[in-house]
Design an enzyme around this catalytic site. Structure first.
Site, mmCIF file in Angstrom:
data_model
loop_
_atom_site.group_PDB
_atom_site.id
_atom_site.type_symbol
_atom_site.label_atom_id
_atom_site.label_comp_id
_atom_site.label_asym_id
_atom_site.label_seq_id
_atom_site.Cartn_x
_atom_site.Cartn_y
_atom_site.Cartn_z
ATOM 1 N N HIS A 20 0.316 -1.169 0.010
ATOM 2 C CA HIS A 20 -0.332 -0.274 0.053
ATOM 3 C C HIS A 20 0.867 1.696 -0.672
ATOM 4 O O HIS A 20 0.617 2.385 -0.400
ATOM 5 C CB HIS A 20 -1.272 -0.056 0.784
ATOM 6 C CG HIS A 20 -2.077 -0.994 0.674
ATOM 7 N ND1 HIS A 20 -1.326 -2.266 1.453
ATOM 8 C CD2 HIS A 20 -2.706 -0.498 0.016
ATOM 9 C CE1 HIS A 20 -3.177 -3.460 0.401
ATOM 10 N NE2 HIS A 20 -4.298 -2.190 -0.261
ATOM 11 N N CYS B 145 -9.091 -2.209 -10.957
ATOM 12 C CA CYS B 145 -8.910 -1.141 -10.061
ATOM 13 C C CYS B 145 -7.544 -1.595 -9.649
ATOM 14 O O CYS B 145 -7.082 -0.710 -9.001
ATOM 15 C CB CYS B 145 -9.378 -0.548 -8.883
ATOM 16 S SG CYS B 145 -9.784 -2.183 -8.085
HETATM 17 C C1 PEP Z 1 -6.413 -4.877 -5.393
HETATM 18 O O1 PEP Z 1 -6.000 -6.316 -4.733
HETATM 19 O O2 PEP Z 1 -5.593 -5.098 -6.445
HETATM 20 C C2 PEP Z 1 -7.421 -3.455 -4.094
HETATM 21 C C3 PEP Z 1 -7.162 -2.742 -6.049
HETATM 22 O O3 PEP Z 1 -7.111 -3.242 -3.597
HETATM 23 P P1 PEP Z 1 -5.100 -2.990 -2.637
HETATM 24 O O4 PEP Z 1 -4.602 -2.363 -3.880
HETATM 25 O O5 PEP Z 1 -5.685 -2.059 -1.858
HETATM 26 O O6 PEP Z 1 -5.684 -4.818 -1.796
#
Ligand code: PEP
Ligand code: MG
Length: 857
Positions: A479, A787
């Protein structure tokens, strides 16, 4: 001087130590005390105190009583060789325990049949204490008074260094490194043999192993080093005769300290140059080496996290760069050092609070922690016992932090994180270095090098200062990387500990396209990279001119390009970059720097501000997705062995329905109605989405809102991709989270640097699941978006489009370039290449295919 009575830690036949079938214990070399032949399988604490250490093999554990006595409890004889088999530890290092608390349980049949004996020892191992009144030669019940320990009166009274050792410190010093050639490392018996030799020396004797050091006169400290076969031990001694004691201890270690030598383990001669680490030892523990010297060109290889190149100056933010040596120069020198370091940190916190008034509460909380008299008193007690200020502070801060982290109150757990931060700040101040530069006040052109950057580190970075990030650890979809991508900061992860050798201020080139860091590069290289960076910026500027127009492929197919957002201030910039809406608002990022859960009103205000900044464009708000690498201190989740496979995403929402309902209400209140959509993370089954829909409907009715709201499912659990036709029946739209989907399909932790290079969303296995998800959604005519990180990867765009994805939600910094590229694509080419990609063996092959078809990438 105080006396305490220790309770029997086991029920069984109590016996004098001299009857133990192990000479080291029987002769009192390990410590003084007694033994019990147990009839029960639970080892219990003999006193109130703190668990100093649980041995790696879980057969022994040391508890420090309030009087300072360190009580080693050792289950059975020759049990270290079981390597933990048959033993279960119920406590952890640093944990506070009460008399009678269960410490370790063991399988009597297994241990009894495999060990030499089940007779278990309770001995006091530190100096300055005497033991008497052993209740032996009788049956004893667990908890019965067992023996009395005299000495000490609390941590304050730990013995000060003797005049002999104090004067010894100023004289001769000697050092030698030898390999450890015994199967189970320095467990109780070899540790006791080493201690016996070290105690004969009037000066200090320290054993260093990897990044840790231990007083060689303490069995507990030596056991706490966690040594393993093949480790290289450095013996360091000071005082008259230092050379002699180093040689004699080296000889003892070389001959196994009473344990059999493992043939084939490194010999001293062979081990002198860097010996290969033992298999159980992470590669990251290798010797790092000296800092790179000016002009010493070096190329470090890592993994691409955020593409792009940067030229700039290295700014070090390593948390572990301060070396801690246990023995100090005496209380008169160490106490003022600690006090001055604390003053410096407090002054720094005051300045930071003035510079960043929005975060003043955090700095104030840190100041209060540093003012805590208990913390200082505990550290001073260690200093008076001869420890260095660094060692004393580190141990005190860690013990307190660990104890806090275990408390059920989430605010206390938050304090633990603060304490860990302060531990490093004070150590840095003690090292005489300038406190590490906060990312909030970096000089322009900084390339920050760190073990790992946290999402919260990036929360206050002003635009334009941070040119690049290089992390020694970390994974490409963590993240923090997501935030770095949102800031458009090229990032390379998993560079390894060689990154620690880069000095502050060194000129560096960070190549996020190749996953490399060049240190002290030649002048021409700096110049060419500067030109390339400028050309790229000019191209992006050019692409920005048309980026606000809608995105259509060369054959007219409409592809929507949305932005992933994490905070209110991201939104206006995303619109400028050409975002046609927000396809993923990671709501957890809105609340990272908070001390408590956000209220419904606070959430509503944030969502409304983002909706306003998007000027009527759609806003997909993902419900809180915490857990995994996004722990939130204000959420009282249990500690989990595998948090990434545990309480994450919707599982948390359904477990904490009030939290989810508050968020749903906040979203439903955003005006104009119809602008927001709700997206639910980590869906594995339709029933989870139906449960959320029921909550949405109930909250909508309570708010008197007539308009429905679209509810979508994230596809990031492989099962969800496989049954996308079933999920599509209850979801209004699907959005694929390729970061988690890749992690779970490839069984590779997205935060693990060791697998970072293989964690590629273009693996054909991931692509096949994406195709399944699209096909499933089509049976209900549902839109499928992506996404996850691959929506921002230009190489992935033609494949995703070829597989049927019609919406990409990308990091704002790439949107202008991404739209320009999509405008050059034709659907028939994308379908052809996607089909071919599904038939390959690896992500590398897929990337080659894409590069052959679109060579400009
Ligand atoms: C993903 O897992 O690709 C996603 C968009 O969620 P995050 O990266 O916030 O876990
Ligand atoms: Mg995810």
């Amino acid at each position: 001087m105080t006396s305490i009575t220790l309770a029997a830690p086991l029920a069984g036949w109590a016996m004098p130590l001299s009857e133990v079938p192990d000479p080291a214990f029987a002769q009192g070399l390990v410590g003084t005390g007694m033994a019990i032949d147990p009839t029960v399988n639970d080892l219990r604490s003999p006193c109130d105190g703190i668990v100093l250490s649980v041995h790696r093999a879980r057969h022994a554990c040391t508890v420090r009583a309030a009087s300072g006595a360190e009580v080693l409890l050792h289950l059975g004889v020759d049990t270290v060789g079981l390597n933990g088999e048959g033993f279960t530890a119920h406590v952890q290092d640093g944990q506070a325990v009460k008399t009678g608390d269960r410490l370790i349980s063991f399988d009597m049949d297994l241990v009894g049949s495999r060990a030499q004996s089940l007779v278990s020892m309770m001995v006091v191992v530190n100096d300055g204490y005497t033991v008497d009144g052993q209740s032996v030669n009788r049956e004893i019940a667990a908890g019965d008074p067992a023996m009395t320990v005299h000495g000490g009166s609390g941590a304050d009274s730990a013995p000060a260094p003797t005049a002999a050792s104090a004067s010894a410190d100023s004289g001769e010093t000697a050092e030698r490194t030898v390999p450890l050639r015994i199967a189970h490392g320095l467990h109780a018996r070899p540790a006791a043999a080493l201690v016996a030799a070290a105690k004969a020396h009037p000066g200090t004797v320290t054993i260093l192993c990897r990044d840790r050091s231990a007083n060689a006169k303490s069995v507990v400290a030596l056991m706490g080093l966690g040594t393993v076969l093949g480790d290289r031990l450095t013996i360091r001694a000071t005082g008259p005769g230092a050379q002699g004691v180093v040689e004699s201890i080296a000889g003892l270690i070389d001959s196994g300290l009473g344990d059999p030598i493992v043939e084939g383990a490194a010999t001293p001669a062979a081990a002198t140059p860097a010996a290969a680490p033992a298999p159980s030892q992470p590669a990251a523990e290798e010797d790092v080496g000296p800092p790179f010297a000016p002009g010493e060109e070096a190329l470090l290889k890592g993994t691409i996290a955020v593409p792009g190149q940067a030229v700039g100056t290295a700014v070090r933010r390593f948390r572990s760069s301060v070396r801690v040596v246990e023995q100090g120069a005496g209380p008169d020198a160490e106490e003022p050092r600690l006090r001055q370091a604390l003053d410096r940190v407090v002054a720094g916190l005051t300045q930071s609070a003035q510079r960043m008034p929005d975060h003043a509460a955090i700095f104030q909380a840190h100041r209060e922690l540093l003012d805590d008299p208990e913390l200082l008193d505990a550290a001073l007690a260690d200093i008076r016992a001869g420890k260095s200020a660094e060692w004393a502070w580190q141990r005190t801060a860690r013990t307190q932090a660990d104890a806090l982290a275990k408390l059920a109150d989430p605010r206390m757990a938050e304090r633990a994180a603060d304490l860990r931060d302060l531990e490093q700040q004070v150590l840095t101040a003690l090292s005489g270095k300038e406190p590490s530069v906060g990312l909030a006040d970096l000089p322009a052109g900084s390339i920050v090098l760190a073990d790992e950057i946290l999402p919260s580190d990036l929360a206050g970075v002003p635009a334009g200062r941070l040119a690049g990030i290089g992390m020694a650890h970390g994974g490409p979809t963590s993240h923090a990387v997501i935030l770095a991508a949102a800031l458009g900061v090229p990032t390379v992860v998993a560079l390894g500990r060689q990154a620690e050798r880069v000095p502050d201020g060194a000129p560096v080139v960070l190549d996020g396209n190749r996953g490399e860091l060049l240190v002290f590069p030649p002048e021409e290289m700096l110049a060419t990279t500067r030109t390339a960076v400028a050309a790229r910026a000019a191209r992006r500027e050019e692409n920005r001119r048309t980026s606000r127009e809608e995105c259509r492929m060369a054959d007219g197919t409409r592809i929507e390009v949305f932005a992933n957002l994490g905070r209110v201030s991201d939104a206006p910039g995303a619109v400028v970059e050409g975002a046609e809406g927000c396809g993923l608002l990671r709501t957890e990022f809105l609340f990272l720097e908070r001390q408590s859960a956000p209220t419904e009103d606070e959430q509503y205000q944030q969502y409304q501000q983002i909706a306003d900044a998007l000027e009527g464009r759609p806003l997909v708000i993902r419900t809180l997705d915490v857990g995994g690498d996004k722990p939130l201190s204000y959420l009282p989740l249990p500690k989990e062995e595998n948090p990434v496979l545990g309480l994450r995403g919707v599982r948390v929402g359904l477990r904490e329905p009030e939290l989810l309902r508050a968020q749903i209400r906040a979203i439903l209140r955003v005006k104009p109605a119809g602008i927001c959509r709700i997206m639910v993370p980590m869906i594995a089954s339709p029933s989870e989405l139906q449960a959320v829909r029921a909550m949405v409907d109930e909250e909508r009715a309570k708010l008197g809102r007539a308009e429905p709201i679209e509810l979508g499912a994230m596809i990031e659990v492989p099962a969800a991709a496989l049954i996308a036709d079933r999920i599509g029946a209850v979801a209004d739209f699907l959005s694929i989270g390729t970061n988690d989907l890749t992690q779970y399909v490839l069984a590779m932790d997205r935060g693990n640097p060791h697998v970072a290079a293989q964690l590629d969303a273009l693996h054909p296995g991931v692509l096949r699941l994406i195709r399944l998800a699209v096909m499933g959604a089509k049976t209900h005519d549902r839109v499928v978006a992506v996404c996850g990180g691959s929506a921002s990867d230009p190489m992935a765009a033609p494949l995703l489009i070829g597989l049927g994805v019609t919406e990409l939600s990308a990091t704002p910094a790439v949107i202008a370039d991404l739209k320009a590229f999509i405008r050059t694509l034709r659907m028939k080419d994308c379908r052809r290449v996607a089909e071919a990609a599904l038939g390959t063996d690896s992500a590398d092959e897929v990337r080659r295919l894409v590069a052959e078809t679109w060579p400009g990438l």
